[in-house]
Structures are given as C-alpha cells and as structure tokens.
Scaffold this motif. Sequence first.
Motif, PDB file in Angstrom:
ATOM      1  N   ASP A   1      31.060 -23.917-115.266  1.00 28.95           N
ATOM      2  CA  ASP A   1      30.354 -22.748-114.742  1.00 28.95           C
ATOM      3  C   ASP A   1      29.145 -23.170-113.896  1.00 28.95           C
ATOM      4  O   ASP A   1      28.911 -22.655-112.811  1.00 28.95           O
ATOM      5  CB  ASP A   1      29.901 -21.897-115.941  1.00 28.95           C
ATOM      6  CG  ASP A   1      29.389 -20.547-115.519  1.00 28.95           C
ATOM      7  OD1 ASP A   1      30.229 -19.686-115.202  1.00 28.95           O
ATOM      8  OD2 ASP A   1      28.143 -20.375-115.462  1.00 28.95           O
ATOM      9  N   VAL A   2      28.386 -24.110-114.404  1.00 32.72           N
ATOM     10  CA  VAL A   2      27.187 -24.571-113.704  1.00 32.72           C
ATOM     11  C   VAL A   2      27.565 -25.287-112.404  1.00 32.72           C
ATOM     12  O   VAL A   2      26.941 -25.080-111.358  1.00 32.72           O
ATOM     13  CB  VAL A   2      26.363 -25.526-114.611  1.00 32.72           C
ATOM     14  CG1 VAL A   2      25.187 -26.124-113.847  1.00 32.72           C
ATOM     15  CG2 VAL A   2      25.881 -24.802-115.855  1.00 32.72           C
TER      16      VAL A   2
ATOM     17  N   ARG B   1      24.079 -14.600-120.837  1.00 28.61           N
ATOM     18  CA  ARG B   1      24.987 -14.863-119.722  1.00 28.61           C
ATOM     19  C   ARG B   1      26.372 -15.121-120.280  1.00 28.61           C
ATOM     20  O   ARG B   1      26.533 -15.825-121.271  1.00 28.61           O
ATOM     21  CB  ARG B   1      24.477 -16.103-118.971  1.00 28.61           C
ATOM     22  CG  ARG B   1      25.350 -16.567-117.835  1.00 28.61           C
ATOM     23  CD  ARG B   1      24.502 -17.207-116.748  1.00 28.61           C
ATOM     24  NE  ARG B   1      24.083 -18.574-117.049  1.00 28.61           N
ATOM     25  CZ  ARG B   1      24.807 -19.641-116.730  1.00 28.61           C
ATOM     26  NH1 ARG B   1      25.962 -19.497-116.137  1.00 28.61           N
ATOM     27  NH2 ARG B   1      24.359 -20.852-116.998  1.00 28.61           N
TER      28      ARG B   1
ATOM     29  N   ARG C   1      30.239 -24.881-110.596  1.00 28.49           N
ATOM     30  CA  ARG C   1      30.706 -23.893-109.607  1.00 28.49           C
ATOM     31  C   ARG C   1      29.540 -23.277-108.860  1.00 28.49           C
ATOM     32  O   ARG C   1      29.636 -22.929-107.705  1.00 28.49           O
ATOM     33  CB  ARG C   1      31.480 -22.774-110.314  1.00 28.49           C
ATOM     34  CG  ARG C   1      32.878 -23.168-110.648  1.00 28.49           C
ATOM     35  CD  ARG C   1      33.806 -21.963-110.507  1.00 28.49           C
ATOM     36  NE  ARG C   1      35.120 -22.357-110.972  1.00 28.49           N
ATOM     37  CZ  ARG C   1      35.556 -22.111-112.219  1.00 28.49           C
ATOM     38  NH1 ARG C   1      34.834 -21.408-113.059  1.00 28.49           N
ATOM     39  NH2 ARG C   1      36.739 -22.540-112.585  1.00 28.49           N
ATOM     40  N   GLU C   2      28.416 -23.161-109.554  1.00 27.45           N
ATOM     41  CA  GLU C   2      27.234 -22.577-108.894  1.00 27.45           C
ATOM     42  C   GLU C   2      26.378 -23.627-108.202  1.00 27.45           C
ATOM     43  O   GLU C   2      25.256 -23.354-107.800  1.00 27.45           O
ATOM     44  CB  GLU C   2      26.404 -21.810-109.928  1.00 27.45           C
ATOM     45  CG  GLU C   2      27.092 -20.523-110.337  1.00 27.45           C
ATOM     46  CD  GLU C   2      26.371 -19.824-111.480  1.00 27.45           C
ATOM     47  OE1 GLU C   2      25.260 -20.260-111.842  1.00 27.45           O
ATOM     48  OE2 GLU C   2      26.933 -18.855-111.998  1.00 27.45           O
TER      49      GLU C   2
ATOM     50  N   ASP D   1      16.335 -27.172-107.994  1.00 27.14           N
ATOM     51  CA  ASP D   1      16.746 -26.064-108.851  1.00 27.14           C
ATOM     52  C   ASP D   1      15.610 -25.042-108.997  1.00 27.14           C
ATOM     53  O   ASP D   1      14.455 -25.416-109.123  1.00 27.14           O
ATOM     54  CB  ASP D   1      17.129 -26.587-110.244  1.00 27.14           C
ATOM     55  CG  ASP D   1      18.327 -27.529-110.200  1.00 27.14           C
ATOM     56  OD1 ASP D   1      19.214 -27.303-109.343  1.00 27.14           O
ATOM     57  OD2 ASP D   1      18.352 -28.485-110.987  1.00 27.14           O
TER      58      ASP D   1
END
Length: 753
Positions: A246-247, A230, A249-250, A394
Amino acid sequence: MRVEELPIPDSVKVILAKSGYDELYPPQADAIRAGALEGKNIVLASPTASGKTLVAELAIIKSIVERGGKALYLTPLRALASEKYEDFQKYRDVEKAPGRKVRVGITSGDYDSSDIYLANFDIIISTNEKADSLLRHRSPWIADISIVVADEIHLLTEADRGPTLEVVLTRLLKLNSEIQVVALSATIRNASEIGEWLNANQITTEWRPVPLREGVHHDGQIQFKDGSSRFIRRTDTNPIFDTAIDVIREGGQVLIFAETRRSAVEMGRKASALLRRQLIKPERRGLENIAQRILSTGERTRLGEALAEQVLNGVAFHHAGLAGGHRRIIEEAFKTGRLKILSATPTLAAGVNLPARTVIISSYERYEAGYGRYPIPVLEYKQFCGRAGRPKYDKFGEAILIARTEDEQDYLMKNYVMAEPERIWSKLGAEKVLRPHVLATIATRFATSEEGLIRFFAKTFYAFQYDPKMIRSKLGDILAFLNREQMVEFEGEELKATRFGRRVSELYIDPVSAVVLRDGLYTRSKHVTDVSFLHLISRTPDIAPKLYPRRGEDEMLELFAKEHQDEFMCEVPEYYGDTNGISYEEFLSEIKCARVLYEWINETSEDGILEVHKVEPGDILRMVDTSKWLLHATHELAELFGHKDLMKSTYELQIRCAKGVKTELVPLVELEGIGRVRARALFNAGYSSLDQLKRASVTDLMNVPLIGPSLAKKIKEQVGGLIKADEWEKLRSQTADVTEQSLLTDYRDEDSV
Ligand SMILES: Nc1ncnc2c1ncn2[C@@H]1O[C@H](COP(=O)(O)OP(=O)(O)OP(=O)(O)O)[C@@H](O)[C@H]1O
Ligand SMILES: [Mg+2]
C-alpha cells in the motif's frame, strides 16, 4: 531564530547557508537559548532527525574559535563516527585564527596506541571505546579538550556500551571540570537526571521535522494515535506485506523491523516475491546493476547471493551478519530510493541514519535463552519510530505495529503508542563491567588510594542514580581480585598498578582475559601450535561474538578437540553428565570459536565457514577484529613475561587472522589492495614474494585472474620496479576497469552491533 542572527563567525554562516540552513529548528533554538554557545553544559533530548548535530557543531566551532582548545565528539559506533566526520568536513575552511584553519580528525581502530598525531587536530571524532583507550594511554593532547559532545547519550542504559561512555565523561570532567559538555539524547523520561548529573541545562522536546503518525494494524485497518484510521487493501495474507505494498503504491519506502536475522531474510524474500510484479523496466535495470555490484564485492557467499536475488525486485534484508561492503551498498541504494523495502534487524535503528516513509514493527517481542519471550521496552519502540519519515521527501512518517487480535491491538495502543519511554539506568554496577574501569582508574593515577577510588566512582552516573555506598563493597571485591592477580599493589595507603596492571589497562582487555592469557602462556601445552593460541584467546571473556555449537555440531567439535588435545594451554574439562557439565559446554563453545578462526587462517572460504558453522561474514569480520586485538595482547604479554620464544608466532598469527591467510601469503597481503583471494591468485601464478612482484611487468600481473590494470599498477607502485609509460597507456585504454573498482572496496571496518 535565524542562522544569520547567531553570534558565530560570518564564514560559518556562509557555510550553513550553502548547506541549506536558514532558520533553526525549534529544538536548536531552545538549545542556543539555554547557553550552548556560551559554554554552558547542555543535555538536549529530542526525536530523531530534529537536528541535534547542528547544535553540537555550532557549540564546537564557537568554542574552538573563541576559547581555543580542542573539541572531542563521542559517538557509540564507528559508522556514526564516519558519518559525523563527513558532517564536519564543511567547516574545513573556517579560520580559528588568522591564517589557521580548523582541522578535523577522526580516530578509530587500534586500542593500544596514544595517537600522538591527533594533537594536530582541533576537532576529534572518536567512538566512546577509542576515547576510553586514549585516556588510558594518557595522550597529552587530552588536556587541551575544552568541549566534549556525547552523542546518543541515552545509550548509557545499554549494558555493553553505556558504562564506557559514563566513565569517559567522568574522567574528562575530573581532568578539567571546566570542560563544556553537550549531551545529545533521544527522548527519554529522565533526561533531567542526566542533566543534573552533568550540571547541565536540560531541554526536552517532541518536535520533529516530519510529523509522525503512530498506529496499530489489525484486520485490514490501521488505527492511529490521533483517532483516525486507514483501510489497507488486501493483496496478501500477511498484514505486513499488505501495508508495505500500500505504501509503495503511494510512492513511499518501507522499513520492516524483524525480530531475528533469519526472519529479516525471510520477510525480505517474501516481500521480494510480491514486489516483482510492481516494477517497471528502468527500475529493474538499475536494480540489476546493484545486484551485480553485490556479487562482485568481497567473497562470494550464499548470503550475498540471497541478497542480490532480493535486490533484483527492489527489496533487501539488512543485518549484522552481512559483509560490510554489502551493507554499505544496500544502505546507499535505499537512501537513493532504488530499494523500496528494507527488512532489517533492530540494530539498524541504532546505527546510521536510514529513514523511510513507513516503519513496520513486525514483532514487539524478543526471545532470550533462559529468559523466554518478553515485550521490548518503549524506548526501543521509539527508536524504530524515529526512522519514520524522510525529511524533504515525505510529508509525514508512519510507524505501524501489527496486531493479531483486537485485544492485542488495545494492548499495543496502550503500552507502546500511548506510552512514555522508560527511565534509563546506569549499567556500571555489574562487577565484570566495573573491573576493567577500576584497573584503568588506578593505572592512570586517577586514583592513588582506595578512598580516592571510591571518590572517583562516586562521580559516575551510577553513583548519582543509586546509593554511592553500593559501589563501595563492589570496589573492595574488585581490588582484592586485582591485588591477588598482581595487577595492583598497596604501598601503605598508596594504591598502585604493577607493570602487568598498567599494560593490561593499556591493552584494553578485561583483567580476567589477562589472567587467562598469562596463565596459558605460563602453563603452555605439549605442542604449541596455532590452535593453542586461537583456543587461548577464545577462552577470554573479550572474545566476540561468542559462538555456540548448533544442534548436531557437538560431535564435530569433539573430534576437533581430540585431534588437537595436546595443543590446549589449559586443562580440558570432563565430559557432560558430571559436575563439569556447564564448563564442558563452555569448552565446546571455545572450541567452535577456535575452530572457525583456524579455518579462516587456513583459507577456508567465507562461504565454506557459513555452510559448515553457520557463521556469517559480518560475524567473521568481528571475530577477526577481536582476535587481532587479543593476539596483539597475547604477544605483548608474552614479551612482558619473558616468553621470547612465543613472540614470533603470536605476531605472525595476528597478521594471518587479520587477513585470513596461510603463512606463505603473509608478505603478499601486506600490500594495499590485496586481500586473501587475490594474494592466493598471485601465489598460484608464481608470485610468492615482493621481489618476484618487483620483477614482473604490469602486463604480467594483469594476466593473473582478478587483477586489472589499476590494481596491477598499484602493486607495482608499492613494490617498486618499472612501469613503462607507453605500456600503461595502452593497457588503460583497452580495459574497462569497473568491476575491479568495486572489488577494491575496503570492507574491513565493521561495528560490533
Ligand atoms: N535548521 C535546519 N534546517 C534545515 N535542515 C536541518 C536543520 N538542522 C538540521 N537539519 C537537517 O536535519 C537532518 C537531521 O539532523 P541530525 O542528524 O542532526 O538529527 P539528530 O537530531 O541528531 O537525529 P538522530 O537522533 O537520528 O541522531 C540532517 O540532514 C540535517 O542536515
Ligand atoms: Mg544525531
């Protein structure tokens, strides 16, 4: 396997259905098939969050309902004991016999007590240490235990906590070889060996409720174990924060494992600066509330302020230096998703359950003085991984290592991601670890001769893993020491503990500590003062945490030592440079400990201690705990050896250490809800005795700073005296009592991690 089909009482099935358990997880089904509900011994090794607790719960319920007797649930930490106690509350209404409900109890704290009241409970949750101390007090109900659960049994390999668990299990099995043992473990290489030791059916699984993706980040790209990769957008120069942003944002949360407390704080600070821009208004408001709660809980310190500042941006650091109240606020805020990033020291991985979508392992190396830098064991890496992936939230969890070069990426892939965890090894063999257990074995008559002692220790995991002969010579040396110091004696072949030995075993202190205390009390000092006792306990190997002088601190400590030179109950070693060099350093370390305790009982603020000595609130709390316990031991030994004149001062010092107050506040801090800050406020307002408080009205008390209506009422309820109903109603409706509530939280129950 469905819950409905299990051979357990219907009432239990109803409770489980209500808690959302329909289908068993595969490891649970395996454990049931292996006989967990038929009284068989089980070792279940499976990943974090794979549902091991339920196996223990079912085995316990089945055992106490059908076979009678008690269940003992052992955990390595107090925080985990509380967590399990909560878990077990759901069974409160189950009937073990018509009209008799299952009773769940928890025991912790005071080691010098046999806790007779525990006889009333069917399920008893305890830490390993507390269980060990109860065995030393020969609590009568221990004979009724029919099932014991050893949670986190892979910690057998830890030098400080493993041996106690090992000895507790050995003792319980010696008392009753029919006890069912359910041992729960992280995945380790030699779970089968523990299985053999415990005569248990062993199950190892890799199953996880949330799939785990392990990978290594290098140069903007994460390479995963399964070959996929990734790309990570670069927003910062540090790959740790790129990955974290990044995490987030998701929609995920991130747990960063740092190497030291300092780096945990520092990474939190950087992450906080980066996250500031990402927050939306309602999030910010929620965070402001949490920050406010932190500032109004416990004493105000710069550490708490730094924490509150990070929290405003959705970030926090987490380490054992934090005050307990702050730690709990942070944990709660992370669980409810309000904090996005937690930057923590490795202790978090072994503590309470606090999962996140992504775990970033910022460093795979550790530093130890005199040893240098070394890579962490795979077992520790796996513990970090275990925190990845929140069940129900998750779809997967990620554990990411950070590499600086391509070579390092290969190295990490091979040695961590693809590697198997190590075997675990018993740590009971070290003489200083073994010593207290040898004394306890004799004092509780588990062994009545040298041969009996050898036979007892031949049943430990240590003897199982190594050659039992190895333990023989060590036992000989320890016996010689205990005999020389008059803790044990021989009568022909018979081996017995003396009164001193028995008391030392019950007091739960190291025999070496007992010698230090006994000799100090005997020798005394020219002037016997608070410093005399504080230094005496600081000399024992049981004092924890041990404090070391920082650079530049020597002079200050030497000055303190000089000022109090007539008060030490031992010989003061010579200055550096000569053969006594090492012991002089030791001495300064003892002085630091004594000095910090001295300031604590003279009401120096937590922040003052932090500033001058760099000792953090969490450490003060642990010191308070150990010093209380060691002063109790001092007091008891003073009694045993006839030092009647020292008993009052050692008793009072215990209370002062527990609360951190001068003598004049002792009566006030004995009230519930009154810590040292409020006691001082009351005293300054003219209330120096319970009698004066009794004469005051609720309104009078509320005029004292930091005292709100609830607390004022609570004080009155404790000291007696009248509360006028109309006055109370009026006051209650007038005042908002929110901050006061948070100030009231009791934050004095720490784990020593
Ligand atoms: N059969 C099941 N169905 C649904 N949820 C379950 C089931 N079994 C367990 N859980 C849930 O899974 C979560 C993790 O379980 P548990 O705490 O027992 O994990 P563990 O294996 O002991 O992990 P650790 O190694 O962290 O101690 C708990 O919240 C529990 O309620
Ligand atoms: Mg568990």
